[in-house]
Design a protein around this motif. Structure first.
Motif: not given
Length: 378
Positions: A208-217, A235-239
């Motif tokens: 599982l790959a956690l994908l982050l773009g900060g609190s603003w996405g 498998t992406p896990v997108v926040v």
């Protein structure tokens, strides 16, 4: 009870999370701690934050131009200086008589505190805590007594900007104690908590790959998610943070694991095997503390790129510069030597080094002793 005043800013979440982590440490040592959002003290602070968000989201080329221009400047520009002068009295008013130190986790707050200290208008020492791995000149101000850097490369950049080496210390990064390496059982429980187990309760067949773009996405999150899925490795896990539009698009596109704002990020990180990010700030430190190897991919312009370069140079997070490199890098991070090395390097970084709260206490004691000696001499 002695008091420390911390000035942060609600620009994303990184400056505030560092301020909270430091406040927790100082409180545990018996200090009273006040926290202030610098944007509420600076004239038009909210408007400045809103403009920054719109530019970095919708006009990244313009942001890169502004960042590069200010990176070459020796001091803040005229408009910035006027805004900072307008914040000076509010900042002074926020520091009570029983304060023994003022701390900035935001560069514009560092500018005001440092200049007040240099002008003799602020009697207590000023400490600046870098929340980026790279050092933009706006972090550097006359009058600052101590800079706390998360890594030796960061400290070297501060010195290159003209800071006295005696005023820079490499300190343990400011990460909440909630982020910690867990057991296999914790990972399974975390996956169940976020619905990341397979259809029949089995584990995902891919990491599982956690994908982050900060609190603003912000950033190329949607394309990054597509690239991760197309790699066939993870498998992406997108926040998506508070970016509801992005969250809706990804869900409509059929991505199975898409989240908005996540309040329990320590557990979500514990559920994953690798993290992919684009800015290199507080979430990267949190991943290190959790034991996740980290890749920077499709980095934001400006500080995203300069942070990516430092993390790559330090061997802490690989900078994947093209789609063609992605699958191989992910394989190395999830099942190869590079992943184990980054895992160990990240844990060593967040778990070692001088305690930032202890360094602040030493500075307070040192300056107090100097003041006492001076008073006796007079």
């Amino acid at each position: 009870m002695s008091r420390v005043v911390i000035f942060s800013a609600s620009v994303g979440a990184g400056h505030d999370s560092a301020a909270q982590a430091l406040a927790d440490r100082l409180t545990a040592r018996g200090f009273a701690v006040d926290r202030h959002d610098f944007l509420t003290l600076m004239p038009a602070g909210r408007a400045v934050c809103g403009s920054y968000r719109r530019i970095i989201t919708h006009a990244p080329a313009l942001y890169q131009c502004i960042y590069a221009r200010t990176e070459r400047a020796a001091r803040p520009g005229l408009v910035q200086r006027q805004l900072l002068r307008g914040a000076e009295q509010a900042v002074l008013d926020a520091i009570p008589a029983d304060a023994v130190a003022a701390v900035a986790t935001y560069p514009l707050a560092a500018q005001v505190l440092g200049r007040l200290r240099a002008a003799g208008r602020l009697a207590v020492p000023v400490v600046v805590t870098f929340t980026d791995f790279s050092v933009h000149p706006l972090w550097i101000a006359p009058g600052v007594d101590l800079y706390l850097a998360p890594h030796a490369v960061t400290a070297a950049q501060a010195v290159a900007h003209g800071v006295d080496p005696a005023k820079v210390a490499v300190a343990r990064p400011l990460v909440s104690a909630r982020f910690a390496e867990g057991s296999a059982a914790r990972r399974e429980a975390a996956r169940a908590r976020f619905g990341l187990a397979g259809a029949a309760g089995a584990r995902e067949d891919k990491p599982l790959a956690l994908l982050l773009g900060g609190s603003w996405g912000v950033g190329d999150i949607e394309q990054t998610a597509r690239d991760l899925a197309a790699s066939g490795v993870v498998t992406p896990v997108v926040v998506c943070g508070r970016n509801a539009v992005l969250r809706g698009r990804l869900r409509a596109a059929g991505f199975p694991h898409v989240f908005g704002w996540v309040g329990d990020m320590p557990t979500l990180m514990a559920a994953c095997d690798v993290m992919v990010q684009n800015a290199g700030a507080s979430s990267t430190l949190e991943a290190f503390a959790t034991g996740l190897p980290v890749a920077t991919y499709r980095s934001l312009v400006g500080h995203g790129r300069t942070n990516a370069a430092v993390l790559d140079e330090a061997g802490l997070a690989v900078w994947v510069r093209s789609r063609e490199e992605l699958a191989g890098s992910l394989l190395e991070l999830t099942s190869g030597v590079r992943g184990r090395r980054q895992h160990n390097a990240g844990l060593a970084m967040v778990g070692g080094g001088a305690e930032p709260d202890a360094l602040i206490m030493e500075l307070i004691a040192e300056l107090s002793a100097d003041a006492s000696v001076g008073a006796v001499a007079v």
